[in-house]
Design an enzyme around this catalytic site. Structure first.
Site, mmCIF file in Angstrom:
data_model
loop_
_atom_site.group_PDB
_atom_site.id
_atom_site.type_symbol
_atom_site.label_atom_id
_atom_site.label_comp_id
_atom_site.label_asym_id
_atom_site.label_seq_id
_atom_site.Cartn_x
_atom_site.Cartn_y
_atom_site.Cartn_z
ATOM 1 N N LYS A 1 0.467 14.804 1.522
ATOM 2 C CA LYS A 1 -0.222 15.563 0.474
ATOM 3 C C LYS A 1 -1.255 14.692 -0.225
ATOM 4 O O LYS A 1 -0.923 13.734 -0.923
ATOM 5 C CB LYS A 1 0.754 16.088 -0.583
ATOM 6 C CG LYS A 1 0.054 17.194 -1.395
ATOM 7 C CD LYS A 1 0.676 17.481 -2.727
ATOM 8 C CE LYS A 1 0.039 16.751 -3.859
ATOM 9 N NZ LYS A 1 -1.389 16.993 -4.082
ATOM 10 N N GLU B 1 -1.893 2.267 -19.250
ATOM 11 C CA GLU B 1 -2.811 2.143 -18.124
ATOM 12 C C GLU B 1 -4.037 3.030 -18.378
ATOM 13 O O GLU B 1 -3.903 4.239 -18.539
ATOM 14 C CB GLU B 1 -2.103 2.599 -16.838
ATOM 15 C CG GLU B 1 -2.938 2.396 -15.601
ATOM 16 C CD GLU B 1 -2.245 2.899 -14.342
ATOM 17 O OE1 GLU B 1 -1.675 4.014 -14.375
ATOM 18 O OE2 GLU B 1 -2.287 2.191 -13.327
ATOM 19 N N CYS C 1 -4.515 0.369 -9.043
ATOM 20 C CA CYS C 1 -3.211 0.183 -9.688
ATOM 21 C C CYS C 1 -3.023 -1.265 -10.120
ATOM 22 O O CYS C 1 -2.353 -1.532 -11.101
ATOM 23 C CB CYS C 1 -2.106 0.607 -8.744
ATOM 24 S SG CYS C 1 -2.217 -0.179 -7.131
ATOM 25 N N GLU D 1 5.319 3.863 -5.640
ATOM 26 C CA GLU D 1 4.276 2.869 -5.972
ATOM 27 C C GLU D 1 3.543 3.431 -7.180
ATOM 28 O O GLU D 1 2.780 4.395 -7.054
ATOM 29 C CB GLU D 1 3.302 2.700 -4.807
ATOM 30 C CG GLU D 1 3.929 2.267 -3.503
ATOM 31 C CD GLU D 1 4.238 0.772 -3.459
ATOM 32 O OE1 GLU D 1 3.908 0.062 -4.420
ATOM 33 O OE2 GLU D 1 4.831 0.338 -2.471
HETATM 34 P P1 NAD Z 1 -0.668 11.419 -10.209
HETATM 35 O O1 NAD Z 1 0.700 10.895 -10.470
HETATM 36 O O2 NAD Z 1 -1.247 12.383 -11.168
HETATM 37 O O3 NAD Z 1 -0.737 12.134 -8.781
HETATM 38 C C1 NAD Z 1 -0.362 11.469 -7.596
HETATM 39 C C2 NAD Z 1 -0.009 12.515 -6.544
HETATM 40 O O4 NAD Z 1 1.180 13.205 -6.953
HETATM 41 C C3 NAD Z 1 -1.075 13.599 -6.357
HETATM 42 O O5 NAD Z 1 -1.169 13.939 -5.001
HETATM 43 C C4 NAD Z 1 -0.505 14.764 -7.171
HETATM 44 O O6 NAD Z 1 -0.975 15.996 -6.747
HETATM 45 C C5 NAD Z 1 0.976 14.606 -6.897
HETATM 46 N N1 NAD Z 1 1.871 15.236 -7.878
HETATM 47 C C6 NAD Z 1 1.603 15.525 -9.174
HETATM 48 N N2 NAD Z 1 2.676 16.108 -9.748
HETATM 49 C C7 NAD Z 1 3.631 16.194 -8.794
HETATM 50 C C8 NAD Z 1 4.969 16.696 -8.778
HETATM 51 N N3 NAD Z 1 5.517 17.235 -9.853
HETATM 52 N N4 NAD Z 1 5.673 16.599 -7.633
HETATM 53 C C9 NAD Z 1 5.131 16.020 -6.540
HETATM 54 N N5 NAD Z 1 3.861 15.543 -6.487
HETATM 55 C C10 NAD Z 1 3.127 15.617 -7.609
HETATM 56 O O7 NAD Z 1 -1.594 10.127 -10.049
HETATM 57 P P2 NAD Z 1 -3.173 10.074 -9.902
HETATM 58 O O8 NAD Z 1 -3.795 10.373 -11.205
HETATM 59 O O9 NAD Z 1 -3.582 10.866 -8.702
HETATM 60 O O10 NAD Z 1 -3.380 8.530 -9.507
HETATM 61 C C11 NAD Z 1 -3.478 7.516 -10.442
HETATM 62 C C12 NAD Z 1 -2.162 6.783 -10.578
HETATM 63 O O11 NAD Z 1 -1.750 6.267 -9.305
HETATM 64 C C13 NAD Z 1 -2.281 5.579 -11.469
HETATM 65 O O12 NAD Z 1 -1.189 5.532 -12.356
HETATM 66 C C14 NAD Z 1 -2.229 4.394 -10.502
HETATM 67 O O13 NAD Z 1 -1.755 3.192 -11.066
HETATM 68 C C15 NAD Z 1 -1.316 4.923 -9.455
HETATM 69 N N6 NAD Z 1 -1.478 4.159 -8.208
HETATM 70 C C16 NAD Z 1 -0.498 3.277 -7.842
HETATM 71 C C17 NAD Z 1 -0.638 2.512 -6.699
HETATM 72 C C18 NAD Z 1 0.434 1.531 -6.269
HETATM 73 O O14 NAD Z 1 0.438 1.147 -5.099
HETATM 74 N N7 NAD Z 1 1.333 1.103 -7.157
HETATM 75 C C19 NAD Z 1 -1.783 2.656 -5.901
HETATM 76 C C20 NAD Z 1 -2.753 3.551 -6.307
HETATM 77 C C21 NAD Z 1 -2.596 4.312 -7.465
#
Ligand code: NAD
Length: 495
Positions: A176, A390, A289, A255
């Site tokens: 997804k 963040e 991240c 992650e």
């Molecule tokens: P997000 O948590 O809003 O969304 C991430 C994914 O989860 C998207 O595909 C979203 O549609 C999905 N999602 C949202 N709600 C959900 C639910 N209830 N059930 C299942 N899936 C759901 O994050 P974002 O805004 O897309 O990305 C930014 C975040 O990602 C930042 O906090 C960043 O630090 C983190 N990030 C972490 C890493 C790592 O390796 N640690 C790498 C990249 C980004």
């Protein structure tokens, strides 16, 4: 010229328009609509999961030997390499990122498939020591269907990081992508489908399911066929997802976010540290991240270092990801730019001095784009929200420190534990501090460098589990113990 972006979902082995609501994928440099992608429905998720379970159990896939699955991964890598320029351009258009970066991310995606193929060929199950008259073994088997849920910041690399080991492990995958950036995942899906078709393998081994997280992501996590979810994204989402998974007693790997400290000791090579700190926080426009977003500088160096940093940050080239020489490209979406701007507003209210940036750039070339200037703040207490939360944008908070105890205490004083950078010529100090920092990765005299063979992940609210490395495949398998009787003497209850 960008070829027509893909806009269909991959459900149960077939490309088709999702049955849910349409969402526009927009180029953040211009606001231009690139494609309209329809979300899939929960029923389509269920169909994809059902077909995935059948595909995973299909003897054409189930009975492949590891080196045969490895060939599939090598083919995917080759197809990514053939299509690299298109994939990079697509990612730049969809995420806004500079082409130099998206080219590197696509190359790393191909590298991940190749490394994982090699790791798969050399992975071994173990004979375990036993005391009785039997041979004992620990073997690894596929989970069946796994979910892979990704954020918007680096789709090519994060998709490969999950797809390669999950397929290597013998599973079917439901991928997804994030709502704002589905296009690269859809293009990667085309590549994997082609490689599967060439080998006569079931195409339902991969589904690419665009749509809102609360609907599509949630349906993946809840689906009874799905035996594991690998998630990258925000901490709040990861927590909610883990709660749902707990009901099924389903393993998850998470992650999550970060607020990583970068530390400059008094004896650091200042030129090297300046370049490294800027790259660590402003590359990817801070949407990383591991962004080194809290800068700790030894007090004697503080004024000169932070002054020079603010001056140089003010000269970074801000522009569209497609322009040669762009160092700070637009943020992913105007809504995200507004969120970053709101954090800087909050920091001002919390007492911050804005040493550079603190606004969107002005000029006709920035019109319609989600730009924000590299920003350096100081004068904030460490418990302020701008220091603790963040921001995920080009915003650095600078803080002086007086001694190592104070430094380590404050560097660790955050809910996150993803990464840390240390700049010093004193290898003993680097070692001491690196071992005391609570983070999944520590860089010494470098920052934001990655190797697919080195495990990656966080501690505390930055996540659970590790991706990459030789053991990356194991995260998508179940362990089974086998006891093989070799008794030459009768068993206890033998007549
Ligand atoms: P997000 O948590 O809003 O969304 C991430 C994914 O989860 C998207 O595909 C979203 O549609 C999905 N999602 C949202 N709600 C959900 C639910 N209830 N059930 C299942 N899936 C759901 O994050 P974002 O805004 O897309 O990305 C930014 C975040 O990602 C930042 O906090 C960043 O630090 C983190 N990030 C972490 C890493 C790592 O390796 N640690 C790498 C990249 C980004």
């Amino acid at each position: 010229m960008l070829p027509t972006p893909p806009d269909e979902a991959l459900v149960a082995g077939r490309w088709r328009r999702g049955g849910g609501a349409p969402a526009r994928s927009v180029d953040p440099a211009t606001g231009r609509c690139l494609a309209t992608v329809h979300a899939v429905t929960p029923e389509e998720v269920a169909a994809a999961a059902e077909a995935g379970a059948q595909a995973a159990a299909d003897p054409r896939w189930r009975d492949l030997l590891p080196h045969q699955r490895a060939r599939l991964l090598h083919r995917v890598a080759a197809l990514i390499e053939e299509d690299a320029e298109h994939l990079a351009a697509l990612q730049t258009a969809d995420t806004g990122k500079a082409l130099t970066e998206t080219r590197a991310l696509v190359a790393s995606a191909a590298g991940t498939f190749r490394y994982t193929a090699a790791a798969l060929e050399t992975a071994e199950d173990a004979l375990t020591p036993s005391r009785g008259e039997y041979l004992t073994m620990s073997v690894h088997e596929p989970i069946g269907v796994v979910g892979a849920i990704n954020p918007w910041n680096s789709p090519a690399a994060s998709d490969a990081q999950k797809l390669a080991p999950a397929l290597a492990a013998g599973n079917a995958v439901l991928l997804k992508p994030a709502e704002w950036t589905p296009l690269v995942s859809l293009a990667l899906g085309r590549i994997v489908t082609r490689a599967l078709e060439e080998r006569g393998l079931p195409t339902a081994l991969l589904a690419v399911l665009p749509g809102p997280g609360r609907v599509v992501g949630d349906a993946i996590v809840r689906d009874p066929h799905v035996g594991k979810v690998a998630f990258t994204g925000g901490t709040a989402t990861g927590r909610a997802l883990a709660r749902t998974a707990a009901e099924k007693l389903m393993p998850v790997s998470l992650e999550l976010g970060g607020k990583s400290p970068t530390i400059v000791l008094a004896d650091a090579d200042v030129e090297q540290a300046l370049a490294g700190v800027m790259f660590g926080v402003f590359s990817s426009t801070g949407q990383s991240c591991v962004a080194g977003s809290r800068l700790f500088v030894a007090r004697p160096l503080y004024d000169d270092f932070v002054g020079a940093l603010a001056e140089r940050a003010g000269t970074l080239r801000v522009g569209p990801g497609t322009a040669p020489g762009t160092q700070v490209a637009p943020l992913v979406h105007p809504a995200h730019r507004d969120r970053v701007a709101a954090y800087v507003g909050l920091a001002r209210e919390e007492g911050a001095r804005v040493l550079c940036g603190g606004a969107a750039p002005e000029g006709p070339e920035y019109e319609g784009g989600a730009y924000y200037l590299p920003t350096v703040l100081d004068g904030l207490p460490h418990d302020s929200r701008a220091c603790q939360e963040e921001i995920f944008g080009p915003v650095l908070v600078a803080l002086p420190f007086d001694d190592e105890e104070d430094l380590v205490r404050r560097a660790n004083d955050t809910v996150y534990g993803l990464a840390c950078g240390i700049w010093t010529r004193d290898h003993r100090a680097a070692w001491r501090i690196a071992r005391r920092i609570d983070a999944g990765t520590v860089w010494i005299n470098t920052y934001k460098q990655f190797s697919v063979s080195t495990p990656f992940g966080g501690t505390k609210a930055s996540g659970l589990g590790r991706e990459k490395g030789r053991d990356g495949i194991r995260a998508y398998q179940r362990q089974k113990s086998l006891y093989w009787g070799t008794a030459t003497t009768p068993l206890p209850w033998a007549g």
